[in-house]
Design an enzyme around this catalytic site. Structure first.
Site, PDB file in Angstrom:
ATOM      1  N   ALA A  72       0.899  -1.169   0.141  1.00 16.95           N
ATOM      2  CA  ALA A  72       0.112  -0.068   0.070  1.00 16.95           C
ATOM      3  C   ALA A  72       0.720   1.237  -0.068  1.00 16.95           C
ATOM      4  O   ALA A  72       0.607   2.284  -0.481  1.00 16.95           O
ATOM      5  CB  ALA A  72      -1.114  -0.056   1.126  1.00 16.95           C
ATOM      6  N   ASN A 140      -5.701   3.831  11.051  1.00 20.74           N
ATOM      7  CA  ASN A 140      -4.830   2.560  11.565  1.00 20.74           C
ATOM      8  C   ASN A 140      -4.649   2.730  13.009  1.00 20.74           C
ATOM      9  O   ASN A 140      -4.378   1.295  13.464  1.00 20.74           O
ATOM     10  CB  ASN A 140      -3.588   2.483  10.635  1.00 20.74           C
ATOM     11  CG  ASN A 140      -2.536   3.632  10.687  1.00 20.74           C
ATOM     12  OD1 ASN A 140      -3.132   4.708  10.394  1.00 20.74           O
ATOM     13  ND2 ASN A 140      -1.683   3.241  11.392  1.00 20.74           N
ATOM     14  N   GLN A 168      -7.170  -0.077   6.038  1.00 18.13           N
ATOM     15  CA  GLN A 168      -7.995  -0.851   7.090  1.00 18.13           C
ATOM     16  C   GLN A 168      -9.305  -1.043   7.065  1.00 18.13           C
ATOM     17  O   GLN A 168     -10.182  -1.428   7.952  1.00 18.13           O
ATOM     18  CB  GLN A 168      -7.709   0.459   8.434  1.00 18.13           C
ATOM     19  CG  GLN A 168      -6.156   0.524   8.816  1.00 18.13           C
ATOM     20  CD  GLN A 168      -5.680  -0.829   9.468  1.00 18.13           C
ATOM     21  OE1 GLN A 168      -6.320  -1.671  10.023  1.00 18.13           O
ATOM     22  NE2 GLN A 168      -4.544  -0.930   9.540  1.00 18.13           N
ATOM     23  N   SER A 184      -4.092  -3.055   1.097  1.00 22.03           N
ATOM     24  CA  SER A 184      -3.231  -3.922   1.071  1.00 22.03           C
ATOM     25  C   SER A 184      -3.485  -5.313   1.611  1.00 22.03           C
ATOM     26  O   SER A 184      -4.468  -5.488   2.649  1.00 22.03           O
ATOM     27  CB  SER A 184      -1.800  -3.510   2.301  1.00 22.03           C
ATOM     28  OG  SER A 184      -1.003  -4.018   2.602  1.00 22.03           O
ATOM     29  N   ALA A 185      -3.017  -6.356   0.765  1.00 20.05           N
ATOM     30  CA  ALA A 185      -3.411  -7.629   1.075  1.00 20.05           C
ATOM     31  C   ALA A 185      -3.669  -8.170   2.386  1.00 20.05           C
ATOM     32  O   ALA A 185      -4.319  -8.993   2.875  1.00 20.05           O
ATOM     33  CB  ALA A 185      -2.889  -8.688   0.078  1.00 20.05           C
ATOM     34  N   HIS A 186      -2.196  -7.795   3.131  1.00 25.76           N
ATOM     35  CA  HIS A 186      -2.082  -8.548   4.566  1.00 25.76           C
ATOM     36  C   HIS A 186      -3.199  -7.856   5.723  1.00 25.76           C
ATOM     37  O   HIS A 186      -2.892  -8.599   6.671  1.00 25.76           O
ATOM     38  CB  HIS A 186      -0.628  -8.527   4.773  1.00 25.76           C
ATOM     39  CG  HIS A 186      -0.092  -7.375   5.174  1.00 25.76           C
ATOM     40  ND1 HIS A 186       0.089  -6.794   6.539  1.00 25.76           N
ATOM     41  CD2 HIS A 186       0.381  -6.203   4.634  1.00 25.76           C
ATOM     42  CE1 HIS A 186       0.580  -5.739   6.700  1.00 25.76           C
ATOM     43  NE2 HIS A 186       0.740  -5.274   5.686  1.00 25.76           N
ATOM     44  N   THR A 221       7.629  -7.643 -12.884  1.00 28.54           N
ATOM     45  CA  THR A 221       6.969  -8.762 -13.009  1.00 28.54           C
ATOM     46  C   THR A 221       6.240  -9.306 -11.600  1.00 28.54           C
ATOM     47  O   THR A 221       6.570  -9.035 -10.705  1.00 28.54           O
ATOM     48  CB  THR A 221       7.995  -9.970 -13.233  1.00 28.54           C
ATOM     49  OG1 THR A 221       8.739  -9.573 -14.459  1.00 28.54           O
ATOM     50  CG2 THR A 221       7.159 -11.239 -13.325  1.00 28.54           C
ATOM     51  N   CYS A 303       4.077   0.508  11.902  1.00 29.94           N
ATOM     52  CA  CYS A 303       4.934   1.171  10.929  1.00 29.94           C
ATOM     53  C   CYS A 303       5.814   2.254  11.561  1.00 29.94           C
ATOM     54  O   CYS A 303       6.952   2.545  10.955  1.00 29.94           O
ATOM     55  CB  CYS A 303       4.105   2.007   9.883  1.00 29.94           C
ATOM     56  SG  CYS A 303       3.079   0.616   9.124  1.00 29.94           S
TER      57      CYS A 303
END
Length: 357
Positions: A72, A140, A168, A184-186, A221, A303
């Protein structure tokens, strides 16, 4: 160990792991192709990526495109840096550092204030040269939900683009009005190392990573495994959104009882209920975390942990340095059990009591 730090990261969903495994086959397998190659293996990997793209887009507004990124932070940088170079960027005082620091680094930051309850309302002006407004959907650190529909309207009135950090919020609440949305996927039970930027049709971005431009505005890629995992997590989030919300509401109600002697930071009503940011004045948080080493919770944003700096979010809502440094964040979600929450709260409360609080 008891995990109560869902704003930092979420456990990988088994469905996402299963989706990833196929694309991690070694030389004896048949699913390790480059998705940008034209042969059969490449086309198979490309098909997996496009399926995931559709699944991610299903929880975003119509009329836009999904650009996969490494995370993200990259998505937000692409949005801010790629959408123009002149003019100012108005950001709320409680934005994630990926927005806050990027706007400052460009020398374009105009900070929008927030109220004591942690909301950024539109009853304030933006500069005449404002080209972009960035207000996150869910904070967050303190979980407050922002009036993004109102801010989108304000942006349009000022001929500015509107960027939403929905890291979030994605998969939890509906995201509707924006020109760009970062995820963000996680944060929704997908893998780490993959994110995305949704861009409304008609908005053009200058690439910030040049090369093959495999994603149009982004070079590199793609990993079929990471993208497939993100797509599976998004698909699951859509299917389980109502059930997840009910479960989190039950955990929230119990958590409010368990931590009834603590002060809450931010609004109780306008917030995502999987985030409980609380404080006890005089609390030594470092000692608390040391004594509760088997309970995973946060002293603030992961973070920014380790910097020693006072949370800019907690300072923005009017807390003193001492109050901010006596605050903790407890986060829970889909895979948190009531027993885990209760055991974690008991350990935290016992350790606080040992400090005479």
């Amino acid at each position: 160990m008891i995990y109560l730090d869902y704003q930092s990261t979420t456990p990988l969903a088994p469905e996402a792991r299963d989706a990833m495994l196929r694309w991690l086959d070694g030389p004896d397998g048949s699913a390790f192709g480059n998705p940008h190659s034209q042969h059969k293996m490449g086309r198979q990997a490309k098909a997996a990526i496009e399926l995931a793209r559709d699944r991610v887009a299903a929880l975003l507004p119509p009329g836009g495109r999904v650009i996969f990124t490494g995370n993200a932070c990259e998505a937000l940088n692409l949005a801010i840096r790629g959408s123009g170079s002149g003019g100012s960027v108005s950001v709320s005082a409680i934005e994630h550092a990926a927005v806050y620091d990027t706007a400052k680094a460009l020398g374009q930051a105009h900070i929008l204030n927030v109220s004591k309850d942690g909301q950024c309302n539109t009853a304030q002006d933006v500069p005449d040269d404002c080209r972009l407004i960035a207000v996150m959907q869910v904070n967050n650190e303190i979980g407050t939900i922002q009036p993004t529909i109102d801010w989108h309207r304000k942006a349009k009135e000022n001929n500015a683009l509107f960027l939403v950090d929905a890291v979030q919020a994605y998969g939890k609440i509906e995201i509707t009005h924006a020109d760009m949305i970062a995820i963000s996927a996680h944060k929704f039970h997908g893998p780490k190392g993959i994110g995305a930027l949704w861009v409304r049709d008609g908005v053009d971005l200058d690439p910030q990573i040049t090369g093959g431009l495999q994603e149009g505005a982004r070079s590199g890629t793609l990993s079929p495994a990471l993208v497939a995992g993100m797509g599976a997590a998004a698909h699951l989030a859509k299917q389980q959104r109502a059930a997840d919300a009910d479960h989190i509401d039950a955990l929230w109600n119990r958590a409010r009882d368990l931590f009834s002697e603590w002060e809450m930071n931010g609004s109780e009503d306008a917030r995502w209920r999987g985030n409980l940011n609380i404080r006890r004045d005089g609390l030594d948080v470092n000692r608390l975390m040391s004594e509760c080493r088997d309970v995973m919770f946060s002293a603030g944003s992961a973070c920014a942990s380790g910097t020693g700096k006072t949370s800019h979010v907690l300072k923005a809502i009017g807390l003193s340095d001492a109050q901010a440094k006596s605050s903790i964040r407890v986060g829970f979600g889909r895979y948190t059990t009531m027993e885990q929450l209760e055991q974690g709260a008991d350990a935290i409360n016992a350790a606080a009591k040992d400090q005479g609080l």
